[in-house]
Design a protein around this motif. Sequence first.
Motif: not given
Length: 197
Positions: A94, A111-112, A115, A120-122, A124, A137, A139
């Motif tokens: 992250i 970016v956050t 979320g 959910r960010l996986e 990038a 990105l 997700y």
Amino acid sequence: MTDDELDQRVRAAVLSEQIDTARLEHSIRARIRRPRAPRRAFVAAAGVVLAAAGGLAAYRTFFRPQVPLICVAAAQDHQREIVNGEPRPWLSDISAIQSLAEKQGVPASAVTALGTTGYRLERARLCFLKKQIFLHLVYTKNNAEYSVYLRRPSGLFNDSVRGEETLAYFETSRVTAVFASHGADALAFARAGARVL
């Protein structure tokens, strides 16, 4: 009398009878020559279908808003990299992703913020779409993967969310954003994203 003799007599009697088939033949030939109405109905129905299809195509061409080419490129990129799984180098840390975002003029907070919408960010990476660099990105939510393409504001779109279920886009004072998915509701993610970005 034997069976063979009986067969010969019956055969001779049947063959000796003259059967007049002229009326039957005349009726059949008349039906063959006569144009049939169902064929005309089929041709008319086909004409109506073609006219309707042409009208729909004209509507889509002239009245329906066209999807921006950058969004078409994003959908193609999502298909290649996410759906087809073509190998690419990805970042999953992250802090590394936020640093990459800042270097591209995208606020790390964007970016956050995405979320916080339940996605959910996986991972990038940087990505070229129509000769422009975007932060790509990925997700996830409910076993579906979503691509979000961000870059600094560029005047490509207005601030309202536009698109359809699998492709949506908008622009805020902070970012230009394109959301893509395959069989999942990217439009819902884009609407949630627009509220936090």
